[in-house]
Design a protein around this motif. Sequence first.
Motif, PDB file in Angstrom:
ATOM      1  N   ILE A  66       0.870  -1.187   0.000  1.00 44.87           N
ATOM      2  CA  ILE A  66       0.000   0.000   0.000  1.00 44.87           C
ATOM      3  C   ILE A  66       0.897   1.223   0.000  1.00 44.87           C
ATOM      4  O   ILE A  66       1.764   1.366   0.866  1.00 44.87           O
ATOM      5  N   TYR A  68      -0.729   4.401  -0.817  1.00 48.68           N
ATOM      6  CA  TYR A  68      -1.636   5.542  -0.656  1.00 48.68           C
ATOM      7  C   TYR A  68      -2.835   5.075   0.163  1.00 48.68           C
ATOM      8  O   TYR A  68      -3.404   4.010  -0.096  1.00 48.68           O
ATOM      9  N   MET A  69      -3.220   5.873   1.141  1.00 49.65           N
ATOM     10  CA  MET A  69      -4.368   5.525   1.972  1.00 49.65           C
ATOM     11  C   MET A  69      -4.872   6.767   2.699  1.00 49.65           C
ATOM     12  O   MET A  69      -4.192   7.803   2.773  1.00 49.65           O
ATOM     13  N   ARG A  70      -6.067   6.651   3.217  1.00 45.68           N
ATOM     14  CA  ARG A  70      -6.658   7.659   4.079  1.00 45.68           C
ATOM     15  C   ARG A  70      -6.887   7.050   5.456  1.00 45.68           C
ATOM     16  O   ARG A  70      -7.250   5.878   5.578  1.00 45.68           O
ATOM     17  N   CYS A  71      -6.685   7.876   6.473  1.00 41.94           N
ATOM     18  CA  CYS A  71      -6.913   7.412   7.837  1.00 41.94           C
ATOM     19  C   CYS A  71      -7.431   8.569   8.667  1.00 41.94           C
ATOM     20  O   CYS A  71      -7.320   9.742   8.283  1.00 41.94           O
ATOM     21  N   ASN A 119       0.772  -0.574   4.889  1.00 40.88           N
ATOM     22  CA  ASN A 119      -0.183  -1.527   5.455  1.00 40.88           C
ATOM     23  C   ASN A 119      -0.032  -1.684   6.954  1.00 40.88           C
ATOM     24  O   ASN A 119      -0.844  -2.367   7.592  1.00 40.88           O
ATOM     25  N   GLN A 123      -6.762   2.330   9.662  1.00 44.24           N
ATOM     26  CA  GLN A 123      -7.591   3.419   9.177  1.00 44.24           C
ATOM     27  C   GLN A 123      -8.165   4.274  10.295  1.00 44.24           C
ATOM     28  O   GLN A 123      -8.489   5.436  10.071  1.00 44.24           O
ATOM     29  N   GLU A 286      -4.322  12.058   4.595  1.00 44.40           N
ATOM     30  CA  GLU A 286      -3.910  11.309   3.412  1.00 44.40           C
ATOM     31  C   GLU A 286      -2.435  10.956   3.554  1.00 44.40           C
ATOM     32  O   GLU A 286      -1.612  11.834   3.809  1.00 44.40           O
TER      33      GLU A 286
END
Length: 459
Positions: A66, A68-71, A119, A123, A286
């Motif tokens: 991973i 890119y992610m949003r939390c 990872n 989140q 982000e």
Amino acid sequence: MLSRILFKPQPYTRLATCHNSIRLYTEVTEHSVTADAADHASPDPAITNAIPRKPNKYKLGGRNFIDYMRCTAVGGVGGSGCVCFFRDTFVARGPPNGGNGGGGGNVWFEVDENETSLNCVKQQLKARPGTNGQGKSMHGSSGKDLIVKVPKGTIVREAPPNPLLAKSNSGIELPNGTGFLDTLEKDMQQDMREREQDKNSWFVHYPRWEDRNDLTKVLVPQEFKAFKWELENPKPLRFDLTEHGQRALVARGGLGGFGNPHFISSTERQPHYALRGLAGQRRVLELELKTLADVGLVGMPNAGKSTFLGAVSNAHPKIAPYPFTTLNPYIGTVDFRDTFQMTVADIPGLIPGAHRNVGLGHSFLRHVERSRVLVYIVDVSRHEPWNDLLALQQELDLYHKGLSSRPSLVVANKADMGDQARQNFERWQQMTSIPIIPASAKYKKNILKVTHTIRQLLE
């Protein structure tokens, strides 16, 4: 012998003792025994195969990566102050002795060089709350900070607000007619009620003293007002975490409230209220991972990038004779005899239109931005391989202007593939000014020359 026969329990009954009495609660028959055996029997294989099983994360390969992610990061809630008074055998109305509440925990991001993917970040990130104050001037403990490990090269920024949830800032429509003054007076009264309710929301009251406490002259500490204003008007944050051990505070914990001894004054000797703890910051973030490497390998799918990385470094990427074998970046370290080291990143294959997120798209291109030297891996045995180089440079410039102007080197891979590869290489040398080195990553031919040339570009 006769007594044993009379009082011997029957084999088909079960006895249960409850409150010193014997009660018959079931009867075991052949049918029930058969049913119990059927319950404990192994299930039908067809039914077992139909049940979906959770996939093993160790068999997912590149899909577990991973970048890119949003939390959501939420600071811990501060503990409230305590409303308490000293009581003893001969002290009926002692002084107030309520303790202060503990502050909520903070949420931190810390760089860990052992992490390679996002990872490891959940989140929902929530720090521990502070505990409330207690009597006998016992203060509450502060909440524990939440430290989240992130890989090097992580960019943290606040996510833009949802336009559907954003409040409209359009002008207020004033009412017309003779009822304007009445409407204005009602609005003023409503504002006064809201202020009173807002004032009550700051404090915790002694039991049955909610209506008896006069809070009109009680001053809320300025630090609490400033913190609440900061919660309602947060500043957008942005961090670029590139060093091992670097920390960034992304969500502050709430302040702990003061106990009732804090509000003793010359006119108020027995305050029956205490300050409530404040909520922590809540931010939607982000996270974007841009791989940190000295050298970035750029090339078309199935050009031999993974094979080249395995030949020059200690990395072991997946190698297969089909396109898009590499689905996430691999980083290897090249060690020289004089203790010089350089990191090389194998980045997924690039196809025309990647700047429009075609193929792996931005998942590939974001990892090229931080590379100091670009090494183009081109299959020299193909028809007109120089067109592949032009396509790669064009995609880099369309994604980020000036990206292809960085120090670069062309590795003419698969130079051992017959006369066609040799003719293409000789013709290509006359057409470009970029240094081109023929090599065979599969058989590790001319690899030392490539690594020493890259080192010269770095130094």
